[in-house]
Write an enzyme that holds these catalytic residues in place. Structure first.
Site, PDB file in Angstrom:
ATOM      1  N   GLY A  50      75.508   2.871  92.315  1.00 28.27           N
ATOM      2  CA  GLY A  50      75.975   1.399  92.587  1.00 28.27           C
ATOM      3  C   GLY A  50      77.472   1.484  92.611  1.00 28.27           C
ATOM      4  O   GLY A  50      78.264   0.921  93.578  1.00 28.27           O
ATOM      5  N   GLY A  51      78.337   2.870  92.804  1.00 29.15           N
ATOM      6  CA  GLY A  51      80.047   3.330  92.818  1.00 29.15           C
ATOM      7  C   GLY A  51      79.359   3.425  94.560  1.00 29.15           C
ATOM      8  O   GLY A  51      80.685   3.223  94.381  1.00 29.15           O
ATOM      9  N   SER A  52      78.371   4.518  94.524  1.00 28.38           N
ATOM     10  CA  SER A  52      78.403   4.243  96.552  1.00 28.38           C
ATOM     11  C   SER A  52      78.251   2.789  97.299  1.00 28.38           C
ATOM     12  O   SER A  52      79.277   3.191  97.963  1.00 28.38           O
ATOM     13  CB  SER A  52      77.224   5.250  96.506  1.00 28.38           C
ATOM     14  OG  SER A  52      77.411   6.252  95.579  1.00 28.38           O
TER      15      SER A  52
ATOM     16  N   ALA B 152      76.033   0.524  86.185  1.00 30.94           N
ATOM     17  CA  ALA B 152      76.248   1.457  86.931  1.00 30.94           C
ATOM     18  C   ALA B 152      75.765   2.542  86.207  1.00 30.94           C
ATOM     19  O   ALA B 152      75.410   2.819  85.306  1.00 30.94           O
ATOM     20  CB  ALA B 152      78.111   1.377  85.898  1.00 30.94           C
TER      21      ALA B 152
ATOM     22  N   GLY C 218      71.489   5.139  88.507  1.00 25.98           N
ATOM     23  CA  GLY C 218      70.833   5.622  90.223  1.00 25.98           C
ATOM     24  C   GLY C 218      70.555   4.637  91.512  1.00 25.98           C
ATOM     25  O   GLY C 218      69.193   5.751  92.020  1.00 25.98           O
ATOM     26  N   ILE C 219      70.987   4.045  91.854  1.00 23.49           N
ATOM     27  CA  ILE C 219      70.739   2.446  92.618  1.00 23.49           C
ATOM     28  C   ILE C 219      72.141   2.807  93.005  1.00 23.49           C
ATOM     29  O   ILE C 219      72.276   1.592  93.218  1.00 23.49           O
ATOM     30  CB  ILE C 219      69.960   1.368  91.984  1.00 23.49           C
ATOM     31  CG1 ILE C 219      71.366   0.753  91.137  1.00 23.49           C
ATOM     32  CG2 ILE C 219      68.403   1.501  91.523  1.00 23.49           C
ATOM     33  CD1 ILE C 219      70.487  -0.833  89.874  1.00 23.49           C
TER      34      ILE C 219
ATOM     35  N   LYS D 240      70.703   0.857  95.983  1.00 17.15           N
ATOM     36  CA  LYS D 240      69.774   1.608  96.730  1.00 17.15           C
ATOM     37  C   LYS D 240      69.069   2.270  95.581  1.00 17.15           C
ATOM     38  O   LYS D 240      68.852   2.778  94.481  1.00 17.15           O
ATOM     39  CB  LYS D 240      71.111   2.830  97.048  1.00 17.15           C
ATOM     40  CG  LYS D 240      70.415   4.161  97.553  1.00 17.15           C
ATOM     41  CD  LYS D 240      70.878   5.388  97.102  1.00 17.15           C
ATOM     42  CE  LYS D 240      70.455   5.615  95.382  1.00 17.15           C
ATOM     43  NZ  LYS D 240      70.571   6.769  94.645  1.00 17.15           N
TER      44      LYS D 240
ATOM     45  N   ASP E  52      75.688   9.878  98.276  1.00 13.81           N
ATOM     46  CA  ASP E  52      75.575   8.434  98.558  1.00 13.81           C
ATOM     47  C   ASP E  52      76.389   7.655  99.773  1.00 13.81           C
ATOM     48  O   ASP E  52      75.535   6.330 100.170  1.00 13.81           O
ATOM     49  CB  ASP E  52      74.767   7.184  97.614  1.00 13.81           C
ATOM     50  CG  ASP E  52      73.725   7.625  96.816  1.00 13.81           C
ATOM     51  OD1 ASP E  52      72.753   8.462  97.793  1.00 13.81           O
ATOM     52  OD2 ASP E  52      73.125   7.371  95.538  1.00 13.81           O
TER      53      ASP E  52
END
Ligand SMILES: C[C@](O)(CO)[C@H](O)COP(=O)(O)OP(=O)(O)OC[C@H]1O[C@@H](n2ccc(N)nc2=O)[C@H](O)[C@@H]1O
Ligand SMILES: Nc1ncnc2c1ncn2[C@@H]1O[C@H](COP(=O)(O)OP(=O)(O)OP(=O)(O)O)[C@@H](O)[C@H]1O
Length: 275
Positions: A97-99, A91, A94-95, A11, A127
């Site tokens: 990863g987890g979401s 991880a 800010g992109i 993202k 997110d």
């Protein structure tokens, strides 16, 4: 039930305006979100007991226990599954990863079981709602209000993560000002990538100044992107530390990605918004 697979694309917050803070401490946002053709991959198989295996080039440091968002997503759906998570994205970068992994897990489990994903997606992460149907969107509220933007032009970009993990809560906590102007409403018509880029230059990521203060590596990433031939705009995504540069075409982005490669940095030429 047959196994199912889902991609969890990166993202990117092209603009991220922090507009206020709720009584529970969460911040209200107004953000233009797109997704890249760089992704983690989630594979789910029916199982008696839940399990997780994390593989791939960015697996190191990613939790393999119940705290991993893919396990939390499976628990929220009430499904026991053997999950394999192939990590390609940095991880805490800010992109999302987890979401994005959590949303991909919900999509894969829905395909495997026929069950609907849980209603309160934001409970898994702010997110997660926007990551459920990865495509250009305007995101408001704390992330739960998602308006798809089908006609947003695609962009050629380079993502640079300077190798520092930035914890999201610390970045929000360091905001100098919590009430900032939202994006224009409605958004203007943006005919092509150049019009979108010019318009973005007048928008902001309000989390960029506090993140830069926390992690000086962000300055280096932004400076390197801005100095790459053809770069039209360099900005941070989400709460950092990943930054993006926008380029006129895929060839310019590929050249820049090659030139920007250095030890400890994660650098990718990507297409944004063309899923
Ligand atoms: C900054 C963004 O990346 C923009 O897309 C997201 O809003 C963050 O999304 P996320 O990582 O899924 O966030 P969560 O896991 O829900 O929240 C992590 C922490 O960030 C802060 N947080 C997050 C989202 C939000 N709208 N306001 C906040 O203040 C809170 O301190 C929260 O405890
Ligand atoms: N599947 C996962 N992948 C990566 N990190 C995860 C995962 N599940 C839990 N985590 C934990 O979540 C934290 C950061 O999550 P995430 O990668 O979503 O942050 P982020 O990329 O900064 O998100 P955002 O773009 O929303 O700010 C890390 O500290 C990591 O230990």
């Amino acid at each position: 039930m047959t196994p199912a697979e889902a991609r969890a694309p990166a993202k990117v917050n092209l603009a991220l305006h922090v507009t206020g803070r709720r009584a529970d401490g969460y911040h209200t946002l107004d953000s233009l979100v797109v997704f890249a053709d760089a992704a983690d991959v989630v594979l789910v198989r029916p199982a008696e007991t839940p399990s997780l295996r994390v593989t791939g080039p960015r697996a190191e440091g990613v939790p393999t226990d119940a705290s991993n968002l893919v396990m939390r997503a499976a628990a929220a759906m009430g499904v026991a599954a053997a999950i394999e998570l192939e990590k390609h994205l940095p991880a805490a970068g800010g992109i999302g990863g987890g979401s994005s992994d959590a949303a991909a897990t919900l999509r894969a489990l829905a395909a495997m079981t026929g069950r609907a994903p849980p209603a309160d997606l934001a409970a898994l992460g702010a997110d997660v709602p926007v990551c459920m149907a990865p495509g250009p969107a305007r995101m408001r509220g704390i992330g739960e209000v998602v308006e798809p933007l089908a006609t947003l032009p695609a962009l050629d970009a380079v993502l640079v993560n300077p190798g520092v993990a930035v914890p999201t809560p610390q970045v929000f906590a360091r905001l100098a000002r919590r009430e900032n102007p939202p994006l224009p409403d409605p958004l203007p018509a943006l005919a092509d990538a150049l019009a979108l880029t010019d318009w973005l230059a007048a928008q902001r990521n309000d989390l960029e100044p506090p993140a830069r203060a926390l992690a000086p590596g962000i300055d280096a990433a932004l400076g390197a992107l801005a100095g790459a031939p053809g770069c039209r705009l360099a900005r941070m995504s989400g709460s950092g530390a990943t930054c993006f540069g926008l380029f006129p075409d895929a060839a310019a982005a590929a050249r820049a990605a090659q030139a920007l490669a250095r030890p400890g940095w994660w650098v990718r030429a990507v297409r944004l918004g063309a899923q």
